[in-house]
Design a protein around this motif. Structure first.
Motif, PDB file in Angstrom:
ATOM      1  N   GLY A 169      33.433  38.818  39.442  1.00  0.00           N
ATOM      2  CA  GLY A 169      33.957  40.193  39.418  1.00  0.00           C
ATOM      3  C   GLY A 169      33.475  40.979  38.217  1.00  0.00           C
ATOM      4  N   GLY A 170      32.836  40.310  37.271  1.00  0.00           N
ATOM      5  CA  GLY A 170      32.310  41.036  36.133  1.00  0.00           C
ATOM      6  C   GLY A 170      32.390  40.279  34.827  1.00  0.00           C
ATOM      7  N   ALA A 171      33.558  39.671  34.579  1.00  0.00           N
ATOM      8  CA  ALA A 171      33.751  39.067  33.269  1.00  0.00           C
ATOM      9  C   ALA A 171      33.138  37.669  33.154  1.00  0.00           C
ATOM     10  CB  ALA A 171      35.240  39.020  32.949  1.00  0.00           C
ATOM     11  N   ASP A 197      38.459  45.522  45.368  1.00  0.00           N
ATOM     12  CA  ASP A 197      38.592  46.953  45.088  1.00  0.00           C
ATOM     13  C   ASP A 197      37.220  47.608  44.908  1.00  0.00           C
ATOM     14  OD1 ASP A 197      40.357  49.125  44.851  1.00  0.00           O
ATOM     15  OD2 ASP A 197      39.913  49.231  42.719  1.00  0.00           O
ATOM     16  N   GLU A 198      36.296  46.835  44.409  1.00  0.00           N
ATOM     17  CA  GLU A 198      34.884  47.229  44.307  1.00  0.00           C
ATOM     18  C   GLU A 198      34.632  48.724  44.083  1.00  0.00           C
ATOM     19  OE1 GLU A 198      31.205  45.114  45.923  1.00  0.00           O
ATOM     20  OE2 GLU A 198      31.845  46.405  47.535  1.00  0.00           O
ATOM     21  N   GLY A 199      34.972  49.175  42.891  1.00  0.00           N
ATOM     22  CA  GLY A 199      34.745  50.587  42.604  1.00  0.00           C
ATOM     23  C   GLY A 199      33.555  50.833  41.703  1.00  0.00           C
ATOM     24  N   VAL A 321      43.770  35.950  40.161  1.00  0.00           N
ATOM     25  CA  VAL A 321      42.992  37.063  40.706  1.00  0.00           C
ATOM     26  C   VAL A 321      41.527  36.657  40.694  1.00  0.00           C
ATOM     27  CG1 VAL A 321      42.365  39.497  40.515  1.00  0.00           C
ATOM     28  CG2 VAL A 321      44.614  38.731  39.734  1.00  0.00           C
ATOM     29  N   ASN A 322      40.918  36.661  41.868  1.00  0.00           N
ATOM     30  CA  ASN A 322      39.501  36.329  41.978  1.00  0.00           C
ATOM     31  C   ASN A 322      38.766  37.365  42.799  1.00  0.00           C
ATOM     32  OD1 ASN A 322      39.883  32.760  41.894  1.00  0.00           O
ATOM     33  ND2 ASN A 322      38.687  34.008  40.491  1.00  0.00           N
ATOM     34  N   ASN A 323      37.530  37.542  42.428  1.00  0.00           N
ATOM     35  CA  ASN A 323      36.653  38.454  43.141  1.00  0.00           C
ATOM     36  C   ASN A 323      36.247  37.873  44.511  1.00  0.00           C
ATOM     37  OD1 ASN A 323      33.320  38.959  43.372  1.00  0.00           O
ATOM     38  ND2 ASN A 323      34.596  40.767  43.139  1.00  0.00           N
TER      39      ASN A 323
HETATM   40  C1  LIG Z   1      37.809  48.966  34.922  1.00  0.00           C
HETATM   41  C2  LIG Z   1      37.638  47.638  35.578  1.00  0.00           C
HETATM   42  C3  LIG Z   1      37.305  47.576  36.924  1.00  0.00           C
HETATM   43  C4  LIG Z   1      37.154  46.352  37.559  1.00  0.00           C
HETATM   44  N1  LIG Z   1      36.828  46.348  38.871  1.00  0.00           N
HETATM   45  C5  LIG Z   1      36.718  45.156  39.516  1.00  0.00           C
HETATM   46  C6  LIG Z   1      36.426  45.116  40.906  1.00  0.00           C
HETATM   47  O1  LIG Z   1      36.253  46.153  41.550  1.00  0.00           O
HETATM   48  N2  LIG Z   1      36.329  43.904  41.511  1.00  0.00           N
HETATM   49  C7  LIG Z   1      36.519  42.740  40.825  1.00  0.00           C
HETATM   50  O2  LIG Z   1      36.446  41.671  41.410  1.00  0.00           O
HETATM   51  N3  LIG Z   1      36.777  42.752  39.517  1.00  0.00           N
HETATM   52  C8  LIG Z   1      36.898  43.921  38.839  1.00  0.00           C
HETATM   53  N4  LIG Z   1      37.207  43.913  37.504  1.00  0.00           N
HETATM   54  C9  LIG Z   1      37.427  42.622  36.840  1.00  0.00           C
HETATM   55  C10 LIG Z   1      38.851  42.129  37.066  1.00  0.00           C
HETATM   56  O3  LIG Z   1      39.679  42.632  36.035  1.00  0.00           O
HETATM   57  C11 LIG Z   1      38.943  40.608  37.023  1.00  0.00           C
HETATM   58  O4  LIG Z   1      38.308  40.164  35.880  1.00  0.00           O
HETATM   59  C12 LIG Z   1      38.322  39.926  38.212  1.00  0.00           C
HETATM   60  O5  LIG Z   1      38.826  40.411  39.412  1.00  0.00           O
HETATM   61  C13 LIG Z   1      38.583  38.445  38.134  1.00  0.00           C
HETATM   62  O6  LIG Z   1      37.956  37.762  39.193  1.00  0.00           O
HETATM   63  P1  LIG Z   1      36.792  36.713  38.934  1.00  0.00           P
HETATM   64  O7  LIG Z   1      37.248  35.790  37.838  1.00  0.00           O
HETATM   65  O8  LIG Z   1      36.632  36.014  40.220  1.00  0.00           O
HETATM   66  O9  LIG Z   1      35.609  37.484  38.521  1.00  0.00           O
HETATM   67  C14 LIG Z   1      37.333  45.147  36.838  1.00  0.00           C
HETATM   68  C15 LIG Z   1      37.642  45.213  35.487  1.00  0.00           C
HETATM   69  C16 LIG Z   1      37.793  46.435  34.854  1.00  0.00           C
HETATM   70  C17 LIG Z   1      38.123  46.458  33.404  1.00  0.00           C
END
Ligand SMILES: Cc1cc2nc3c(=O)[nH]c(=O)nc-3n(C[C@H](O)[C@H](O)[C@H](O)COP(=O)(O)O)c2cc1C
Lengths: 546, 161
Positions: A169-171, A197-199, A321-323
């Motif tokens: 999801g990014g991090a 949510d994929e924005g 919470v997972n992507n």
């Molecule tokens: C502003 C912002 C927007 C985010 N948008 C998304 C998103 O659209 N989809 C997503 O999976 N994670 C998003 N994240 C990261 C989530 O906070 C979270 O780290 C993630 O869903 C964890 O899933 P993962 O460990 O499988 O990556 C966003 C974080 C921030 C700070």
């Protein structure tokens, strides 16, 4: 089961749908029926095949010939020539748009496809996403069955840990570790949330995964639920993603009918069910704590962390919470083992990454490649280079909150850690390529406008900071800025990066900071009232100064 | 969606529609957003009376309903045109010519973003990424997305509505 001598797969992803794939499919069916071929030739709608800007696309098997940019009027020729007489219709075949490339005969032998490795997209474009039977025929729900009948929850967590899978999801947080935190908590109610949510601008992978293979997400969530002891899942999905929402709801109904969701799954005492919740247009709701607020029916404003959702999430209960993409990796890892997964990608970032390529690139669309592949391989290999013979100016990785990298970085391996060191991020996998006809300051202004609009207003550094960044950058594009403004931008960026409440405000300055660093000259020119590409309207005529 | 729904203010009959919506979602926690989605689908916007009814029905303070309704960009407290045009202004669309598409719309409809045509037919707005960047530049008109746009194409689409 009937035996068909040919299968025609019609890509039904949203990009192809916009190009009119439904009409193409209907015409195909009509033609096949008209010629009495319906017992020999099967026409199916599948998920995304990848080359979105060339849609509508179809693939004809057994040969594996891909046809692109089809209109209903082209269909008759394909049916009469290819399907009836075995003659490939060259005029309509998918071509790699690379300058030097000749026409490609089969899709699988193209550079576009050849450099890809499909784990997450294993079923996308191969099965009918509305058929649970087809998913099952491709090993679907076997991983869930294996977990429930052969493995202890702790063993499931361990395999995911050993695989080295990191959140997509990014991090990039290690998924197994995240699960272990929630597994350890003692609570009568825990939740699994799929973040759909994929924005992030430029990202559309989750949409196409959900459209193309919805059951892979349901299976991944159920496995996560078993591993951590949760019996309820939420899929939080953007309200704009109509087709994904429909497909998911359909898939959930099918899974319930077959007892793959509900109680006593696979005869065990494990129960799990899923509810779909849709967002209402707020980028910040992708942030996990804001998302949780939104699921609870409130304004999507991020919470202070800690406590992290893994310990205290929805209604204060432990929540994983997972992507979407993270979850799509789970079933293959369980079936094939951690060592198999580590065979892809790099030591610290095993596996693959799904990217969405946009901007000035020949093959816009969806790809899945091993982690650690270089930017050059993506842009000039899979991506087919830059159209119109123009030069590569920069790539922005990780979407609008990622950094911008100039051509010196083309040989950089694409993984979480390397990109972070370069001041950018792998992020969501969005990859925006820009050729040298565009102005860097103008595009930075576009990025800053996004954050100004999307800041939720809860914390001051972000609420005020995003607006000021936008105003100052706009001033540069108008040729009215001075060196002091640049100093102010730099200072403000640092303040936001260190003090904003959530990732939105912390990451908002990223593209600006990297561009100030790597495109100093172009910013300097604007301070002198000159826009080198002529994109910005300057007060005095565009005369080069100095 | 039929046009007449867009200009209607809730009368007692319509308030009972709201009650039906509330009843449908009532037993689920955190249902407010879904209720707002459904009510907006009914009227095209969220009238004040409707928000009051929702607050009562879900036993929430009106301030909470108002707070949520104004937080999310898909919700609107004002009636809009029959067709709401949402133009994506994110970077991938920007690079592929969203600015020219915007000019074409402005020229064709003689309105700026945030405005509605005098005949209430069109409202023009900006939106963040629509997630169809593979076919940028893109717009969404009500529920329908259009991609690979050019100034000519977008004018053609508007004229066909
Ligand atoms: C502003 C912002 C927007 C985010 N948008 C998304 C998103 O659209 N989809 C997503 O999976 N994670 C998003 N994240 C990261 C989530 O906070 C979270 O780290 C993630 O869903 C964890 O899933 P993962 O460990 O499988 O990556 C966003 C974080 C921030 C700070």
């Amino acid at each position: 089961m009937a035996f068909y001598r040919a299968h025609v797969l019609v890509c039904g992803g949203t990009p192809c749908e916009l190009g009119g794939c439904r009409a193409v499919k209907d015409t195909l069916l009509e033609e096949v029926n008209r010629l009495g071929l319906s017992s020999e030739i099967r026409v199916l709608e599948t998920g995304c095949l990848g080359p979105c800007d060339q849609g509508p696309v179809i693939i004809v098997y057994p040969e594996g010939i891909m046809y692109a940019r089809l209109q209903p009027g082209d269909v008759k020729e394909i049916v009469e020539q290819h399907l009836l007489k075995g003659r490939v219709v060259n005029r309509l075949v998918y071509h790699e748009k690379k300058e030097e490339a000749k026409s490609v005969v089969t899709f699988e032998s193209s550079d576009y496809f050849g450099l890809q490795e499909r784990i997450v997209l294993r079923n996308c474009g191969r099965i009918n996403p509305e058929s649970i039977e087809e998913y099952i025929a491709h090993d679907g729900y076997r991983a869930l069955g294996k977990c429930l009948t052969e493995m202890e929850p702790a063993a499931v967590v361990q395999v995911v840990k050993d695989s080295g899978l990191r959140g997509r999801g990014g991090a990039g947080f290690p998924t197994g570790l995240k699960w272990s935190f929630t597994a350890k908590t003692d609570s009568n109610q825990k939740y699994i949330v799929c973040n759909a949510d994929e924005g992030e601008p430029g990202t559309f992978k989750d949409r196409l995964i959900l459209e193309g293979d919805p059951h892979s997400i349901i299976e991944g969530m159920a496995i996560a639920g078993y591993a951590v002891g949760a019996n309820k899942g939420y899929i939080y999905i953007r309200g704009e993603y109509k087709l994904s929402i429909e497909r998911l709801q359909h898939a959930i109904r099918q899974a319930r009918e077959l007892g793959l969701l509900g109680t006593n799954i696979f005869g065990s005492d494990f129960a799990f069910d899923i509810e779909v919740r849709s967002g209402a247009g707020a980028y910040v709701c992708g942030e996990e704590t804001a998302l949780i607020e939104s699921i609870e029916g409130s304004r999507g404003e991020p919470r202070y962390k800690p406590p992290f959702p893994g310990v205290s999430g929805i209604w204060g209960k432990p929540t994983v919470v997972n992507n979407v993409e993270t979850l799509a990796n789970i079933a293959p890892i369980i079936l094939n083992g951690a060592a198999w997964f580590r065979g892809f990608g790099t030591e610290k970032c095993p596996g693959t990454k799904v990217f969405t390529m946009t901007g000035d690139i020949n093959n816009e669309g969806l790809i899945e490649v091993p982690m650690g592949i270089t930017l050059r391989q993506i842009v000039y290999g899979v991506g087919g280079g830059i159209p119109g013979g123009l030069g590569f100016k920069m790539a922005q990785t990780g979407g609008t909150s990622g950094g911008c990298l100039p051509k010196e970085f083309l040989d950089l391996p694409m993984d979480y850690d390397t990109l972070a060191e370069a001041g950018s991020a792998l992020g969501s996998g969005a990859l925006l390529i820009m050729d040298d006809s565009h102005c860097i300051v103008d595009i930075v202004r576009c990025f800053m406008k996004f954050f100004k609009h999307e800041s939720c207003g809860k914390c001051t550094p972000c609420r005020e900071g995003t607006t000021r960044l936008y105003e100052l950058v706009t001033k540069i594009t108008e040729g009215k800025a001075t060196n002091e403004d640049i100093a102010l931008l730099t200072e403000l960026s640092r303040v936001m990066q260190t003090s904003a409440l959530c990732g939105l405000g912390q990451a908002a300055p990223n593209p600006l900071v990297t561009c100030l660093k790597y495109f100093e000259e172009e910013f300097g020119a604007h301070l002198n009232g000159y826009c080198p590409t002529g994109v910005c309207t300057m007060p005095v005529a565009n005369v080069k100064v100095g | 969606m039929p046009a007449e729904k867009y200009s209607s203010t809730p009368n007692s009959g319509l308030l009972s529609d709201i009650d039906d919506i509330i009843r449908k979602h009532q037993n689920r926690d955190g249902a407010l957003i879904d209720v707002l989605h459904d009510v907006q689908a009914l009227y095209g916007y969220l009238p004040e009376q409707a928000m009051k009814r929702i607050a009562e029905g879900l036993s929430l303070p009106l301030s909470k309903v108002y707070g949520v309704a104004t937080f999310y960009s898909l919700f609107t407290l004002e009636p809009k045109g029959q067709y709401v045009i949402r133009l994506c202004e994110s970077a991938p669309c920007h690079i592929r010519g969203a600015v020219q598409v915007l000019s074409a719309i402005e020229e064709e409809l003689k309105i700026k973003p945030g405005e509605t045509t005098p005949d209430s037919k069109f409202t023009l707005e900006f939106t963040s990424c629509l997630g169809v960047c593979g076919v940028a530049p893109a717009i969404m008109i009500n529920d329908q997305v259009y991609g690979n746009l050019t100034p000519e194409k977008v004018k053609e689409i508007l004229r066909s509505l």
